[in-house]
Design a protein around this motif. Structure first.
Motif, PDB file in Angstrom:
ATOM      1  N   MET A  45      -6.924  -4.668  16.015  1.00 38.71           N
ATOM      2  CA  MET A  45      -5.681  -4.672  16.781  1.00 38.71           C
ATOM      3  C   MET A  45      -5.581  -3.499  17.745  1.00 38.71           C
ATOM      4  O   MET A  45      -4.507  -3.215  18.280  1.00 38.71           O
ATOM      5  N   ASP A  46      -6.715  -2.806  17.975  1.00 36.75           N
ATOM      6  CA  ASP A  46      -6.684  -1.613  18.817  1.00 36.75           C
ATOM      7  C   ASP A  46      -6.234  -1.901  20.240  1.00 36.75           C
ATOM      8  O   ASP A  46      -5.760  -0.989  20.944  1.00 36.75           O
ATOM      9  N   ALA A  47      -6.384  -3.147  20.688  1.00 41.58           N
ATOM     10  CA  ALA A  47      -5.988  -3.476  22.060  1.00 41.58           C
ATOM     11  C   ALA A  47      -4.494  -3.275  22.288  1.00 41.58           C
ATOM     12  O   ALA A  47      -4.056  -3.098  23.432  1.00 41.58           O
ATOM     13  N   ASP A  48      -3.713  -3.311  21.222  1.00 42.66           N
ATOM     14  CA  ASP A  48      -2.276  -3.049  21.326  1.00 42.66           C
ATOM     15  C   ASP A  48      -1.915  -1.988  20.296  1.00 42.66           C
ATOM     16  O   ASP A  48      -1.792  -2.293  19.100  1.00 42.66           O
ATOM     17  N   PRO A  49      -1.752  -0.733  20.700  1.00 41.30           N
ATOM     18  CA  PRO A  49      -1.438   0.334  19.748  1.00 41.30           C
ATOM     19  C   PRO A  49      -0.180   0.065  18.926  1.00 41.30           C
ATOM     20  O   PRO A  49      -0.073   0.531  17.784  1.00 41.30           O
ATOM     21  N   GLN A  50       0.766  -0.697  19.485  1.00 43.36           N
ATOM     22  CA  GLN A  50       1.974  -1.013  18.707  1.00 43.36           C
ATOM     23  C   GLN A  50       1.624  -1.888  17.502  1.00 43.36           C
ATOM     24  O   GLN A  50       2.228  -1.751  16.435  1.00 43.36           O
ATOM     25  N   CYS A  51       0.675  -2.797  17.671  1.00 49.70           N
ATOM     26  CA  CYS A  51       0.232  -3.626  16.548  1.00 49.70           C
ATOM     27  C   CYS A  51      -0.552  -2.795  15.538  1.00 49.70           C
ATOM     28  O   CYS A  51      -0.331  -2.881  14.326  1.00 49.70           O
ATOM     29  N   ALA A  52      -1.491  -1.983  16.043  1.00 51.55           N
ATOM     30  CA  ALA A  52      -2.315  -1.167  15.153  1.00 51.55           C
ATOM     31  C   ALA A  52      -1.452  -0.226  14.323  1.00 51.55           C
ATOM     32  O   ALA A  52      -1.741   0.013  13.138  1.00 51.55           O
ATOM     33  N   ALA A  53      -0.380   0.286  14.903  1.00 51.09           N
ATOM     34  CA  ALA A  53       0.482   1.235  14.194  1.00 51.09           C
ATOM     35  C   ALA A  53       1.252   0.594  13.044  1.00 51.09           C
ATOM     36  O   ALA A  53       1.785   1.309  12.188  1.00 51.09           O
ATOM     37  N   LYS A  54       1.313  -0.728  13.011  1.00 54.23           N
ATOM     38  CA  LYS A  54       2.047  -1.412  11.946  1.00 54.23           C
ATOM     39  C   LYS A  54       1.232  -1.534  10.663  1.00 54.23           C
ATOM     40  O   LYS A  54       1.730  -2.028   9.652  1.00 54.23           O
ATOM     41  N   HIS A  55      -0.025  -1.108  10.677  1.00 49.57           N
ATOM     42  CA  HIS A  55      -0.901  -1.263   9.512  1.00 49.57           C
ATOM     43  C   HIS A  55      -1.590   0.060   9.200  1.00 49.57           C
ATOM     44  O   HIS A  55      -2.196   0.683  10.073  1.00 49.57           O
ATOM     45  N   LYS A  56      -1.515   0.472   7.940  1.00 54.05           N
ATOM     46  CA  LYS A  56      -2.160   1.708   7.506  1.00 54.05           C
ATOM     47  C   LYS A  56      -3.609   1.482   7.091  1.00 54.05           C
ATOM     48  O   LYS A  56      -4.382   2.429   6.994  1.00 54.05           O
ATOM     49  N   ALA A  57      -3.971   0.244   6.806  1.00 59.24           N
ATOM     50  CA  ALA A  57      -5.324  -0.091   6.356  1.00 59.24           C
ATOM     51  C   ALA A  57      -5.860  -1.208   7.237  1.00 59.24           C
ATOM     52  O   ALA A  57      -5.094  -1.913   7.913  1.00 59.24           O
ATOM     53  N   PRO A  58      -7.192  -1.405   7.259  1.00 63.23           N
ATOM     54  CA  PRO A  58      -7.757  -2.524   8.025  1.00 63.23           C
ATOM     55  C   PRO A  58      -7.144  -3.860   7.596  1.00 63.23           C
ATOM     56  O   PRO A  58      -6.874  -4.087   6.410  1.00 63.23           O
ATOM     57  N   VAL A  59      -6.939  -4.718   8.568  1.00 61.16           N
ATOM     58  CA  VAL A  59      -6.301  -6.016   8.312  1.00 61.16           C
ATOM     59  C   VAL A  59      -7.391  -7.064   8.100  1.00 61.16           C
ATOM     60  O   VAL A  59      -8.195  -7.329   8.997  1.00 61.16           O
ATOM     61  N   PRO A  60      -7.465  -7.658   6.906  1.00 62.15           N
ATOM     62  CA  PRO A  60      -8.537  -8.628   6.655  1.00 62.15           C
ATOM     63  C   PRO A  60      -8.391  -9.890   7.491  1.00 62.15           C
ATOM     64  O   PRO A  60      -7.289 -10.262   7.904  1.00 62.15           O
ATOM     65  N   SER A  61      -9.517 -10.542   7.720  1.00 59.44           N
ATOM     66  CA  SER A  61      -9.524 -11.798   8.468  1.00 59.44           C
ATOM     67  C   SER A  61      -8.700 -12.858   7.741  1.00 59.44           C
ATOM     68  O   SER A  61      -8.664 -12.905   6.506  1.00 59.44           O
ATOM     69  N   GLU A  62      -8.057 -13.711   8.518  1.00 55.40           N
ATOM     70  CA  GLU A  62      -7.289 -14.820   7.948  1.00 55.40           C
ATOM     71  C   GLU A  62      -8.091 -16.114   7.911  1.00 55.40           C
ATOM     72  O   GLU A  62      -7.589 -17.139   7.451  1.00 55.40           O
ATOM     73  N   VAL A  63      -9.336 -16.070   8.390  1.00 53.23           N
ATOM     74  CA  VAL A  63     -10.142 -17.279   8.454  1.00 53.23           C
ATOM     75  C   VAL A  63     -10.485 -17.804   7.063  1.00 53.23           C
ATOM     76  O   VAL A  63     -10.508 -19.019   6.833  1.00 53.23           O
ATOM     77  N   LEU A  64     -10.733 -16.904   6.116  1.00 47.78           N
ATOM     78  CA  LEU A  64     -11.053 -17.309   4.747  1.00 47.78           C
ATOM     79  C   LEU A  64     -10.354 -16.354   3.798  1.00 47.78           C
ATOM     80  O   LEU A  64     -10.760 -15.191   3.669  1.00 47.78           O
ATOM     81  N   VAL A  65      -9.305 -16.825   3.151  1.00 53.68           N
ATOM     82  CA  VAL A  65      -8.509 -16.004   2.232  1.00 53.68           C
ATOM     83  C   VAL A  65      -8.711 -16.548   0.827  1.00 53.68           C
ATOM     84  O   VAL A  65      -8.304 -17.681   0.526  1.00 53.68           O
ATOM     85  N   LEU A  66      -9.355 -15.740  -0.024  1.00 46.52           N
ATOM     86  CA  LEU A  66      -9.722 -16.178  -1.363  1.00 46.52           C
ATOM     87  C   LEU A  66      -8.978 -15.378  -2.423  1.00 46.52           C
ATOM     88  O   LEU A  66      -8.711 -14.185  -2.260  1.00 46.52           O
ATOM     89  N   GLY A  67      -8.678 -16.066  -3.537  1.00 47.34           N
ATOM     90  CA  GLY A  67      -8.103 -15.419  -4.690  1.00 47.34           C
ATOM     91  C   GLY A  67      -9.126 -15.300  -5.805  1.00 47.34           C
ATOM     92  O   GLY A  67     -10.326 -15.508  -5.611  1.00 47.34           O
ATOM     93  N   GLU A  68      -8.656 -14.979  -6.990  1.00 46.52           N
ATOM     94  CA  GLU A  68      -9.539 -14.829  -8.149  1.00 46.52           C
ATOM     95  C   GLU A  68     -10.233 -16.153  -8.450  1.00 46.52           C
ATOM     96  O   GLU A  68      -9.609 -17.217  -8.475  1.00 46.52           O
ATOM     97  N   GLY A  69     -11.556 -16.084  -8.649  1.00 45.40           N
ATOM     98  CA  GLY A  69     -12.320 -17.304  -8.885  1.00 45.40           C
ATOM     99  C   GLY A  69     -12.579 -18.099  -7.629  1.00 45.40           C
ATOM    100  O   GLY A  69     -12.882 -19.301  -7.702  1.00 45.40           O
ATOM    101  N   ASN A  70     -12.454 -17.448  -6.477  1.00 45.65           N
ATOM    102  CA  ASN A  70     -12.684 -18.093  -5.173  1.00 45.65           C
ATOM    103  C   ASN A  70     -11.732 -19.256  -4.899  1.00 45.65           C
ATOM    104  O   ASN A  70     -12.088 -20.238  -4.245  1.00 45.65           O
ATOM    105  N   THR A  71     -10.521 -19.148  -5.427  1.00 39.95           N
ATOM    106  CA  THR A  71      -9.488 -20.105  -5.025  1.00 39.95           C
ATOM    107  C   THR A  71      -9.107 -19.825  -3.579  1.00 39.95           C
ATOM    108  O   THR A  71      -9.211 -18.705  -3.085  1.00 39.95           O
TER     109      THR A  71
END
Length: 237
Positions: A45-71
């Motif tokens: 999100m570095d292209a927009d510092p206002q967006c980057a400032a909203k997150h203290k940690a790296p933002v994971p991709s939303e393309v594949l979101v897995l839970g326990e046991g690969n749900t």
């Protein structure tokens, strides 16, 4: 004789309307990922510092979101075929799509034909909501900080299409417009439940933005509950 006729009419009415609800069936299940889990880079999100400032940690991709046991999260599950030829009441309350942390929340959603879609801007910065349906009318709506809410409706049934932000190209949401209420979207536990179904034979479809669709058929009796498991995997090379 008159009372007997009334009882018969009431019984027929129950069979066509009320008893259908009383004898509603349910399909539950879980969607899992199978295969090597790709190492997807975090969202930049570095292209927009206002967006980057909203997150203290790296933002994971939303393309594949897995839970326990690969749900799998963000799976749209719907009854694809087998429903009776009838209409269902359209909810008056809107489905909400928020722009929060320079994400669309939720990432995947279903909305009924004619149901309001309320789009929020909780970020307090400029966003641009660009919907790309092919059956319904597209729209391209700027939402500066001063515009915190907009409402749209879709008047025709349509398969899943994309909503994007032209200001922040990593922002993507996926919307299906459905003529019936028999659908769900999974969370990280991969679970879904679709209830209120009349007895019948149905085709249940799951959809993922990169892995496509998979279907299963099942037959449900009145008041019956059955459970399905779907497994999605990358195509083999």
């Amino acid at each position: 004789m008159v009372r007997s006729r009334i009882r018969r009419l009431l019984a027929l009415g129950c069979g066509a309307l009320a008893c259908a609800g009383a004898q509603a069936a349910t399909v539950t299940g879980v969607v899992k990922f199978e295969g090597r889990v790709p190492n997807l880079p975090p969202i930049k999100m570095d292209a927009d510092p206002q967006c980057a400032a909203k997150h203290k940690a790296p933002v994971p991709s939303e393309v594949l979101v897995l839970g326990e046991g690969n749900t799998m999260a963000n799976i749209l599950v719907q009854v694809k075929s087998g429903l009776p030829n009838q209409t269902w009441p359209v909810p008056k309350e809107p489905v909400v799509l928020d722009q929060k942390g320079c994400h669309y929340v939720p990432h995947v959603l279903g909305v009924r034909v004619g149901q309001p879609l309320k789009i929020l801007n909780s970020d307090g910065i400029l966003h641009n909501v660009h919907a790309l349906p092919k059956v319904n009318k597209p729209f391209n709506k700027a939402m500066p900080a001063s515009v915190t809410e907009a409402v749209e409706t879709f008047n025709k049934e349509e398969g899943i299409f994309e909503i994007k932000c032209d200001v922040h190209p990593w922002m993507r949401a996926y919307v299906a417009v459905l003529a019936h209420p028999f659908f769900a979207v999974t969370g990280k536990d991969g679970k879904f439940a679709i209830s209120g179904l009349p007895a019948g034979t149905y085709e249940i479809e799951v959809w993922h933005e990169k892995l496509g669709t998979k279907t299963q058929k099942l037959t449900l009796g009145a008041d019956e509950t059955k459970t399905l498991e779907f497994v999605l995997s990358p195509p083999t090379r």
